[in-house]
Design a protein around this motif. Sequence first.
Motif, mmCIF file in Angstrom:
data_model
loop_
_atom_site.group_PDB
_atom_site.id
_atom_site.type_symbol
_atom_site.label_atom_id
_atom_site.label_comp_id
_atom_site.label_asym_id
_atom_site.label_seq_id
_atom_site.Cartn_x
_atom_site.Cartn_y
_atom_site.Cartn_z
ATOM 1 N N ARG A 141 -46.443 -61.110 21.637
ATOM 2 C CA ARG A 141 -46.183 -61.916 20.439
ATOM 3 C C ARG A 141 -47.217 -63.034 20.302
ATOM 4 O O ARG A 141 -47.589 -63.397 19.178
ATOM 5 N N ALA A 142 -47.705 -63.551 21.430
ATOM 6 C CA ALA A 142 -48.708 -64.613 21.376
ATOM 7 C C ALA A 142 -50.057 -64.084 20.909
ATOM 8 O O ALA A 142 -50.836 -64.808 20.269
ATOM 9 N N ASP A 143 -50.354 -62.831 21.217
ATOM 10 C CA ASP A 143 -51.632 -62.229 20.823
ATOM 11 C C ASP A 143 -51.373 -60.782 20.408
ATOM 12 O O ASP A 143 -51.598 -59.852 21.187
ATOM 13 N N PRO A 144 -50.901 -60.553 19.194
ATOM 14 C CA PRO A 144 -50.524 -59.207 18.761
ATOM 15 C C PRO A 144 -51.663 -58.204 18.763
ATOM 16 O O PRO A 144 -51.425 -56.992 18.756
ATOM 17 N N ARG A 145 -52.903 -58.681 18.775
ATOM 18 C CA ARG A 145 -54.044 -57.754 18.746
ATOM 19 C C ARG A 145 -54.540 -57.376 20.136
ATOM 20 O O ARG A 145 -55.523 -56.638 20.265
ATOM 21 N N SER A 146 -53.867 -57.857 21.173
ATOM 22 C CA SER A 146 -54.379 -57.655 22.531
ATOM 23 C C SER A 146 -54.310 -56.215 23.007
ATOM 24 O O SER A 146 -55.072 -55.818 23.886
ATOM 25 N N LEU A 147 -53.397 -55.413 22.451
ATOM 26 C CA LEU A 147 -53.272 -54.016 22.875
ATOM 27 C C LEU A 147 -53.797 -53.037 21.848
ATOM 28 O O LEU A 147 -54.170 -51.922 22.202
ATOM 29 N N TRP A 149 -52.581 -51.198 18.033
ATOM 30 C CA TRP A 149 -51.329 -50.590 17.589
ATOM 31 C C TRP A 149 -51.551 -49.130 17.258
ATOM 32 O O TRP A 149 -52.671 -48.775 16.852
ATOM 33 N N PRO A 150 -50.538 -48.288 17.465
ATOM 34 C CA PRO A 150 -49.171 -48.561 17.907
ATOM 35 C C PRO A 150 -49.102 -48.901 19.396
ATOM 36 O O PRO A 150 -50.048 -48.640 20.151
ATOM 37 N N VAL A 151 -47.956 -49.475 19.812
ATOM 38 C CA VAL A 151 -47.722 -49.783 21.218
ATOM 39 C C VAL A 151 -46.472 -49.042 21.685
ATOM 40 O O VAL A 151 -45.583 -48.726 20.898
ATOM 41 N N PHE A 152 -46.452 -48.795 22.970
ATOM 42 C CA PHE A 152 -45.309 -48.146 23.604
ATOM 43 C C PHE A 152 -44.495 -49.215 24.310
ATOM 44 O O PHE A 152 -45.054 -50.058 25.022
ATOM 45 N N ALA A 153 -43.177 -49.210 24.120
ATOM 46 C CA ALA A 153 -42.300 -50.233 24.691
ATOM 47 C C ALA A 153 -41.240 -49.595 25.578
ATOM 48 O O ALA A 153 -40.744 -48.508 25.291
ATOM 49 N N LYS A 154 -40.900 -50.302 26.667
ATOM 50 C CA LYS A 154 -39.808 -49.850 27.528
ATOM 51 C C LYS A 154 -39.243 -51.050 28.280
ATOM 52 O O LYS A 154 -39.945 -52.053 28.504
ATOM 53 N N TYR A 167 -43.817 -48.763 18.475
ATOM 54 C CA TYR A 167 -43.894 -49.652 17.313
ATOM 55 C C TYR A 167 -45.294 -49.556 16.720
ATOM 56 O O TYR A 167 -46.293 -49.684 17.436
ATOM 57 N N ALA A 168 -45.338 -49.308 15.422
ATOM 58 C CA ALA A 168 -46.612 -49.045 14.750
ATOM 59 C C ALA A 168 -47.384 -50.312 14.415
ATOM 60 O O ALA A 168 -48.602 -50.277 14.293
ATOM 61 N N SER A 169 -46.693 -51.434 14.251
ATOM 62 C CA SER A 169 -47.362 -52.674 13.853
ATOM 63 C C SER A 169 -46.524 -53.864 14.311
ATOM 64 O O SER A 169 -45.331 -53.711 14.631
ATOM 65 N N PRO A 170 -47.111 -55.069 14.336
ATOM 66 C CA PRO A 170 -46.329 -56.249 14.749
ATOM 67 C C PRO A 170 -45.083 -56.452 13.901
ATOM 68 O O PRO A 170 -44.042 -56.898 14.412
ATOM 69 N N PRO A 180 -35.493 -57.821 29.056
ATOM 70 C CA PRO A 180 -36.950 -57.957 29.156
ATOM 71 C C PRO A 180 -37.656 -56.626 28.922
ATOM 72 O O PRO A 180 -37.222 -55.590 29.425
ATOM 73 N N MET A 181 -38.724 -56.665 28.146
ATOM 74 C CA MET A 181 -39.464 -55.462 27.790
ATOM 75 C C MET A 181 -40.916 -55.607 28.219
ATOM 76 O O MET A 181 -41.440 -56.724 28.362
ATOM 77 N N ILE A 182 -41.578 -54.463 28.398
ATOM 78 C CA ILE A 182 -43.028 -54.449 28.524
ATOM 79 C C ILE A 182 -43.590 -53.557 27.429
ATOM 80 O O ILE A 182 -42.900 -52.664 26.912
ATOM 81 N N PHE A 183 -44.849 -53.814 27.082
ATOM 82 C CA PHE A 183 -45.522 -53.091 26.010
ATOM 83 C C PHE A 183 -46.861 -52.608 26.546
ATOM 84 O O PHE A 183 -47.571 -53.340 27.235
ATOM 85 N N GLN A 184 -47.189 -51.368 26.215
ATOM 86 C CA GLN A 184 -48.396 -50.755 26.759
ATOM 87 C C GLN A 184 -49.176 -50.037 25.673
ATOM 88 O O GLN A 184 -48.624 -49.646 24.632
ATOM 89 N N THR A 185 -50.470 -49.873 25.949
ATOM 90 C CA THR A 185 -51.288 -49.010 25.105
ATOM 91 C C THR A 185 -50.627 -47.641 25.011
ATOM 92 O O THR A 185 -50.229 -47.060 26.013
ATOM 93 N N ARG A 186 -50.496 -47.156 23.785
ATOM 94 C CA ARG A 186 -49.881 -45.835 23.638
ATOM 95 C C ARG A 186 -50.869 -44.769 24.076
ATOM 96 O O ARG A 186 -51.997 -44.686 23.556
ATOM 97 N N LEU A 187 -50.446 -43.962 25.033
ATOM 98 C CA LEU A 187 -51.284 -42.904 25.569
ATOM 99 C C LEU A 187 -50.853 -41.558 25.002
ATOM 100 O O LEU A 187 -49.704 -41.366 24.606
ATOM 101 N N SER A 188 -51.773 -40.624 24.986
ATOM 102 C CA SER A 188 -51.446 -39.265 24.582
ATOM 103 C C SER A 188 -52.185 -38.315 25.511
ATOM 104 O O SER A 188 -53.150 -38.693 26.171
#
Length: 319
Positions: A141-147, A149-154, A167-170, A180-188
């Motif tokens: 949330r502090a830096d939405p462009r750091s990863l 988009w989209p991001v993977f959450a768990k 999530y496709a966008s902020p 508590p959640m973590i967010f990661q670069t979406r991999l394929s």
Amino acid sequence: MDQDHKPPVLISSAGRRAALLAAFREAGAGVVHACDLNPDLSAACRLADAAHAVPRCDAPGFAEAVEAIVRENGIRLVVPTIDTELSAYAEAAGRFAALGARVHVSDPATIAVVRDKHLTMQVLGAAGVPVPETRTEAELRADPRSLGWPVFAKPAGGSASRGLAVYASPGDLPESFPEPMIFQTRLSGPEYTVNIFLDQAGELRCAIPHLRLQTRAGEVEKGRTERRADLAAIARKVAAALPGARGVLCFQVIDDPRHGPRVFEVNARFGGGYPLAHHAGARFADWLLDEIDGRPCRAHDGWREGVTMLRYDDAVFLG
């Protein structure tokens, strides 16, 4: 193995893990016990030689209830099967050892790492294991462009595919999350599970990847063993990153065409796809029984490539 010396084994939170129960029988276990919150509605418990009811693994008295089963039945090996019971077993391992039983669990420090997915990524990344870029909710949330988009959450402490989302966008993020959640670069790309075995000295003795051809409810339904030098090298780095790990662990990898293989999950227990490794010659159940009986470790990396597992539904009938 002499019938009189076959060690009794207890499969904990047995649920549907009938194939794991069968693997220990095939490995030479004696009486195979199983426990669960409601053993009458557990297929594995109904197929076991003896079944026991225990409290929830996060309830007071869980470890004490299992200790009573161990004491009364001469259990030599306790095998946890779900992430949420690992901490309780790691903390109580010494008490079980005093009863003559080994709990198949890594040390408390290792369990603390693998039960916190953000910490897992930090520890593995620091050891040179390739992992996806990861952020906490506050960091994202502090830096939405750091990863990107989209991001993977768990959930940071989740298991069994609970709470996964993309999530496709902020603007798609909810205002808050219930945990508590973590967010990661979406991999394929192709997904692999790598089952590994570390002996009592912590030495990596076997790493057997399988390609997850098809999954259902987060567990492999169709898979095929595959030798890959890069995944074997990653397994060595995972083992080095977790010096207190012992016995069986598994980790998940996505082979992303842009980023290369990335480890995104570690489970310090038998994975749901272990029966494939067992059939391919990576007989972790046998090797654990060797250890508790004081026999020389026979663990090896000579498993068969190209072995395919096709799971199907079966049923246990009562009445």
